[in-house]
Design an enzyme around this catalytic site. Structure first.
Site, mmCIF file in Angstrom:
data_model
loop_
_atom_site.group_PDB
_atom_site.id
_atom_site.type_symbol
_atom_site.label_atom_id
_atom_site.label_comp_id
_atom_site.label_asym_id
_atom_site.label_seq_id
_atom_site.Cartn_x
_atom_site.Cartn_y
_atom_site.Cartn_z
ATOM 1 N N GLN A 93 25.386 124.560 42.375
ATOM 2 C CA GLN A 93 26.670 124.865 43.011
ATOM 3 C C GLN A 93 27.286 126.111 42.388
ATOM 4 O O GLN A 93 27.381 126.228 41.170
ATOM 5 C CB GLN A 93 27.668 123.716 42.905
ATOM 6 C CG GLN A 93 28.895 123.980 43.801
ATOM 7 C CD GLN A 93 30.036 123.015 43.578
ATOM 8 O OE1 GLN A 93 30.563 122.936 42.482
ATOM 9 N NE2 GLN A 93 30.429 122.289 44.625
ATOM 10 N N CYS A 124 37.375 122.506 44.021
ATOM 11 C CA CYS A 124 37.917 122.294 42.671
ATOM 12 C C CYS A 124 39.452 122.368 42.696
ATOM 13 O O CYS A 124 40.016 123.369 43.131
ATOM 14 C CB CYS A 124 37.360 123.340 41.710
ATOM 15 S SG CYS A 124 37.967 123.124 40.016
ATOM 16 N N ASN A 228 33.479 112.454 51.090
ATOM 17 C CA ASN A 228 33.648 112.300 49.641
ATOM 18 C C ASN A 228 35.052 111.787 49.347
ATOM 19 O O ASN A 228 36.010 112.181 49.999
ATOM 20 C CB ASN A 228 33.413 113.664 48.974
ATOM 21 C CG ASN A 228 33.624 113.655 47.468
ATOM 22 O OD1 ASN A 228 34.232 114.555 46.918
ATOM 23 N ND2 ASN A 228 33.122 112.645 46.784
ATOM 24 N N ASP A 230 36.809 108.288 46.822
ATOM 25 C CA ASP A 230 37.023 106.841 46.693
ATOM 26 C C ASP A 230 35.796 106.018 47.064
ATOM 27 O O ASP A 230 35.894 104.953 47.672
ATOM 28 C CB ASP A 230 38.217 106.387 47.540
ATOM 29 C CG ASP A 230 39.541 106.889 46.984
ATOM 30 O OD1 ASP A 230 39.538 107.445 45.864
ATOM 31 O OD2 ASP A 230 40.576 106.744 47.665
#
Length: 259
Positions: A93, A124, A228, A230
């Protein structure tokens, strides 16, 4: 220990929840099990990825590396993109805010055969990243986002490498970017789009918005969409797929301490 589902007799272990999903196709790559280990700084190094591979899954992304540091061949950045010999898909990444530098980093990975899959970080939420306009804040700058993704896809195509993007809903609830960014990424030719159902302002608080993931899936019927946020148990992954229609899931913090 087996999970007992609600309503099951005490002492009677429930059958595991299972869901059959087709393989995830990322360009020339086929990921048989569409479960992706999210890149996590300081976590998803070679040793951690090795542990995770023992438990199944499909794609394991290395720690985020800064494009400029990689191009300048900083020893630590070069170490972070190393892979074990038995990692069948070497996934890296990249993070960057400059199209030229990101393009150079992708070209380096291609020409030196250092990766089989490249992901771009637009998710991020760390303030030191977002304050500079990077990470999950970058898609707000539509033109810059377009330039970075388009340049990266073009360079990755030179080696036939699939390039994906991972992002968040937006900066905050008043500055949502995920639908437009998803369309831009699709039009640029990415192999898949992954969405964390939180904004940058939320960091990791509150509850992930799976309805946003479902909306993105509906908006992008012609490119794989991954969800994506939880996913703490296998049952959460199954429920996300059923509720949102995503083509696979990305698991991050749920793997920490118990891959």
């Amino acid at each position: 220990m087996p999970t007992v589902l609600p309503g099951a007799p005490t002492g009677a272990p429930a059958e595991p929840v299972r869901l059959e999903l087709p393989p995830l196709h990322l360009g020339r790559l086929t990921v048989d099990t569409p479960v992706v280990l999210a890149p996590m700084a300081g976590i998803t190094n070679t040793a951690f990825r090795r542990l995770c591979r023992e438990f199944g899954g499909g794609l394991y992304v290395a720690e985020m590396v800064t494009s400029r540091a990689l191009v300048e061949r900083h020893p630590e950045s070069l170490r972070m993109i190393r892979h074990d010999d038995d990692e069948t898909v070497r996934s890296v990444q990249l993070y960057g805010v400059d199209p030229v530098t990101v393009g150079q980093a992708v070209r380096m990975l291609v020409e030196e055969d250092l990766a089989d899959h490249i992901d771009l970080n637009f998710g991020c939420p760390v303030p030191k990243v977002t304050k500079r306009g990077g990470g999950s804040a970058l898609p707000w700058k539509t033109d810059l986002f377009t330039q970075i993704v388009t340049t990266a896809v073009r360079e990755a195509d030179q080696g036939g490498l699939p390039l994906t993007v991972k992002m968040r809903k937006g900066i905050d609830e008043d500055h949502l970017t995920y639908l437009e960014a998803g369309r831009i990424a699709r039009d640029a030719g990415v192999a898949a789009v992954a969405l964390h159902g939180r904004t940058a302002a939320q960091f990791y608080s509150g509850t992930a918005d799976w309805s946003a993931i479902a909306r993105l899936r509906e908006a992008l019927p012609d490119v794989p969409v991954l969800g994506n946020g939880d996913i703490w148990e296998a049952e959460d992954a199954v429920r996300m797929v059923r509720e949102t229609g995503v083509d696979g899931v990305v698991v991050g913090r749920g793997c920490q301490g118990r891959p």
